[in-house]
Write a protein that holds these residues in place. Structure first.
Motif, short mmCIF file in Angstrom:
data_model
loop_
_atom_site.label_atom_id
_atom_site.label_comp_id
_atom_site.label_asym_id
_atom_site.label_seq_id
_atom_site.Cartn_x
_atom_site.Cartn_y
_atom_site.Cartn_z
N ASN A 132 1.24 -27.16 55.90
CA ASN A 132 1.96 -26.03 55.34
C ASN A 132 1.46 -24.67 55.85
O ASN A 132 1.94 -23.63 55.42
N ILE A 133 0.48 -24.69 56.75
CA ILE A 133 -0.03 -23.46 57.35
C ILE A 133 -0.02 -23.63 58.86
O ILE A 133 -0.52 -24.62 59.38
N LYS A 134 0.56 -22.66 59.55
CA LYS A 134 0.61 -22.71 61.00
C LYS A 134 0.01 -21.43 61.56
O LYS A 134 0.40 -20.33 61.19
N LEU A 135 -0.97 -21.57 62.45
CA LEU A 135 -1.60 -20.44 63.15
C LEU A 135 -1.14 -20.47 64.60
O LEU A 135 -1.23 -21.50 65.25
N THR A 136 -0.67 -19.32 65.07
CA THR A 136 -0.21 -19.22 66.45
C THR A 136 -0.96 -18.08 67.13
O THR A 136 -1.09 -16.99 66.57
N ILE A 137 -1.45 -18.34 68.33
CA ILE A 137 -2.11 -17.30 69.12
C ILE A 137 -1.02 -16.44 69.74
O ILE A 137 -0.23 -16.91 70.55
N VAL A 138 -0.95 -15.18 69.33
CA VAL A 138 0.09 -14.27 69.80
C VAL A 138 -0.38 -13.53 71.05
O VAL A 138 0.38 -13.37 72.00
N ASP A 139 -1.62 -13.08 71.04
CA ASP A 139 -2.14 -12.30 72.16
C ASP A 139 -3.65 -12.37 72.15
O ASP A 139 -4.26 -12.65 71.11
N THR A 140 -4.26 -12.14 73.28
CA THR A 140 -5.72 -12.14 73.38
C THR A 140 -6.18 -11.00 74.27
O THR A 140 -5.44 -10.52 75.12
N GLY A 141 -7.40 -10.57 74.03
CA GLY A 141 -8.03 -9.55 74.85
C GLY A 141 -9.44 -9.99 75.18
O GLY A 141 -9.83 -11.13 74.89
N ALA A 142 -10.20 -9.09 75.75
CA ALA A 142 -11.57 -9.43 76.14
C ALA A 142 -12.43 -9.81 74.94
O ALA A 142 -13.25 -10.72 75.04
N ASP A 143 -12.24 -9.13 73.81
CA ASP A 143 -13.07 -9.43 72.64
C ASP A 143 -12.26 -9.45 71.34
O ASP A 143 -12.75 -9.12 70.28
N TRP A 144 -10.97 -9.85 71.43
CA TRP A 144 -10.14 -9.93 70.24
C TRP A 144 -9.04 -10.98 70.42
O TRP A 144 -8.73 -11.38 71.53
N VAL A 145 -8.49 -11.41 69.31
CA VAL A 145 -7.38 -12.37 69.29
C VAL A 145 -6.38 -11.90 68.24
O VAL A 145 -6.77 -11.50 67.14
N LYS A 146 -5.11 -11.95 68.55
CA LYS A 146 -4.07 -11.62 67.58
C LYS A 146 -3.43 -12.93 67.14
O LYS A 146 -2.95 -13.70 67.97
N LEU A 147 -3.45 -13.17 65.82
CA LEU A 147 -2.93 -14.41 65.25
C LEU A 147 -1.67 -14.15 64.44
O LEU A 147 -1.57 -13.14 63.76
N ALA A 148 -0.74 -15.07 64.49
CA ALA A 148 0.39 -15.09 63.56
C ALA A 148 0.12 -16.23 62.60
O ALA A 148 -0.21 -17.35 63.01
N ILE A 149 0.22 -15.95 61.30
CA ILE A 149 -0.07 -16.94 60.28
C ILE A 149 1.19 -17.18 59.47
O ILE A 149 1.73 -16.27 58.85
N ASP A 150 1.66 -18.42 59.48
CA ASP A 150 2.82 -18.81 58.69
C ASP A 150 2.32 -19.71 57.57
O ASP A 150 1.87 -20.84 57.83
N ALA A 151 2.33 -19.18 56.35
CA ALA A 151 1.80 -19.91 55.20
C ALA A 151 2.64 -19.58 53.97
O ALA A 151 3.31 -18.54 53.92
N PRO A 152 2.61 -20.46 52.96
CA PRO A 152 3.32 -20.17 51.72
C PRO A 152 2.80 -18.86 51.09
O PRO A 152 1.63 -18.53 51.21
N LYS A 153 3.69 -18.14 50.41
CA LYS A 153 3.33 -16.85 49.82
C LYS A 153 2.22 -16.96 48.79
O LYS A 153 1.47 -16.01 48.58
N GLU A 154 2.11 -18.10 48.13
CA GLU A 154 1.09 -18.23 47.08
C GLU A 154 -0.32 -18.43 47.63
O GLU A 154 -1.29 -18.43 46.88
#
Length: 73
Positions: free
Chosen positions: A17-39
């Motif tokens: 019920n939780i999905k993490l997607t790597i949206v973008d990356t840099g030299a020392d960072w990662v941007k994540l998209a998190i799809d999870a129930p609102k609760e």
């Protein structure tokens, strides 16, 4: 602790019920998209730690100090 390697655009699932997607990356960072129930609360760790520190600090404040603060409002 489980350590996984993912590339930009790849995902991983947690408990169906939780999905993490790597949206973008840099030299020392990662941007994540998190799809999870609102609760399910999703908070940055530094905010959780700050809240815990604030709660601890509020336990050590005297009643007199709290009364003064409330009267100023």
């Amino acid at each position: 602790m489980l350590i996984l390697q993912r590339r930009k655009g790849q995902s991983l699932s947690i408990n169906n019920n939780i999905k993490l997607t790597i949206v973008d990356t840099g030299a020392d960072w990662v941007k994540l998209a998190i799809d999870a129930p609102k609760e399910i609360p999703i908070l940055r760790t530094e905010l959780v730690e700050a809240a815990a520190e604030n709660q601890e600090a509020s336990r050590t404040v005297s009643r007199e100090v709290l009364d003064k603060i409330l009267k100023q409002r």
